[in-house]
Design a protein around this motif. Structure first.
Motif, PDB file in Angstrom:
ATOM      1  N   PRO A  48       0.813  -1.220   0.000  1.00  7.81           N
ATOM      2  CA  PRO A  48       0.000   0.000   0.000  1.00  7.81           C
ATOM      3  C   PRO A  48       0.849   1.273   0.000  1.00  7.81           C
ATOM      4  N   GLU A  49       2.068   1.197   0.514  1.00 10.75           N
ATOM      5  CA  GLU A  49       2.944   2.365   0.519  1.00 10.75           C
ATOM      6  C   GLU A  49       3.274   2.836  -0.897  1.00 10.75           C
ATOM      7  N   GLU A  50       3.160   1.943  -1.866  1.00 14.43           N
ATOM      8  CA  GLU A  50       3.409   2.307  -3.260  1.00 14.43           C
ATOM      9  C   GLU A  50       2.195   2.960  -3.913  1.00 14.43           C
ATOM     10  N   LEU A  51       1.090   3.030  -3.204  1.00 14.81           N
ATOM     11  CA  LEU A  51      -0.151   3.599  -3.738  1.00 14.81           C
ATOM     12  C   LEU A  51      -0.488   4.945  -3.101  1.00 14.81           C
ATOM     13  N   GLU A  52       0.480   5.587  -2.485  1.00 14.31           N
ATOM     14  CA  GLU A  52       0.214   6.828  -1.758  1.00 14.31           C
ATOM     15  C   GLU A  52      -0.413   7.900  -2.647  1.00 14.31           C
ATOM     16  N   ASP A  53      -0.006   7.986  -3.921  1.00 15.71           N
ATOM     17  CA  ASP A  53      -0.609   8.987  -4.811  1.00 15.71           C
ATOM     18  C   ASP A  53      -2.109   8.748  -4.970  1.00 15.71           C
ATOM     19  N   SER A  54      -2.502   7.486  -5.100  1.00 17.76           N
ATOM     20  CA  SER A  54      -3.927   7.162  -5.227  1.00 17.76           C
ATOM     21  C   SER A  54      -4.674   7.458  -3.931  1.00 17.76           C
ATOM     22  N   PHE A  55      -4.052   7.121  -2.785  1.00 15.80           N
ATOM     23  CA  PHE A  55      -4.668   7.452  -1.495  1.00 15.80           C
ATOM     24  C   PHE A  55      -4.812   8.960  -1.349  1.00 15.80           C
TER      25      PHE A  55
END
Length: 134
Positions: A48-55
């Motif tokens: 999930p840390e790789e999805l920070e832009d989406s979050f």
């Protein structure tokens, strides 16, 4: 005794919102697309840390829609505050329910009247039991 990891806070809050107020996350097409993207990536084992832009985008949309907490750990929805695990009815539970894969920070006290554990809407599995004390 199993010790839960810290987990990803915003993935945990997304899971909670999908359980409690899914309409907030599905009414808008852009929001629905972002949520679907995050769910697909998380289910494909992407950290999930790789999805920070989406979050961040989901958070911006929630804030723009008037949800002052965004994907924060505090909630503005009336009645959404939950008891701390182990803090209820004079007989604390011996376990808590947590993310089935240990990827997010969602933790809940078990409901005494539930016939089965709540489901994780990210990984589509029941929450797992974590023993607090034997």
């Amino acid at each position: 005794m199993v010790e839960p990891g810290p987990g990803h806070e915003r993935l945990g809050e997304l899971c909670r919102r999908l359980t409690a107020t899914p309409a907030e996350l599905t009414a808008d097409a852009r929001m629905r697309g972002l949520v679907d993207h995050i769910l697909a990536e998380a289910r494909a084992s992407r950290p999930p840390e790789e999805l920070e832009d989406s979050f961040d985008e989901v958070e911006e949309l929630l804030l723009a829609a008037g949800h002052s907490a965004g994907l924060g750990s505090y909630r503005t929805t009336p009645g959404s505050y939950e008891r701390l695990p182990g803090a209820g009815h004079g007989h604390p539970p011996l376990y808590v329910l947590a993310c089935p894969l240990g990827r997010c920070a969602r933790v809940e006290a078990p409901a005494a009247d539930a016939d089965r554990p709540p489901r994780c809407h990210v990984f589509e599995q029941p929450l797992r039991e974590i023993t607090l004390r034997p």
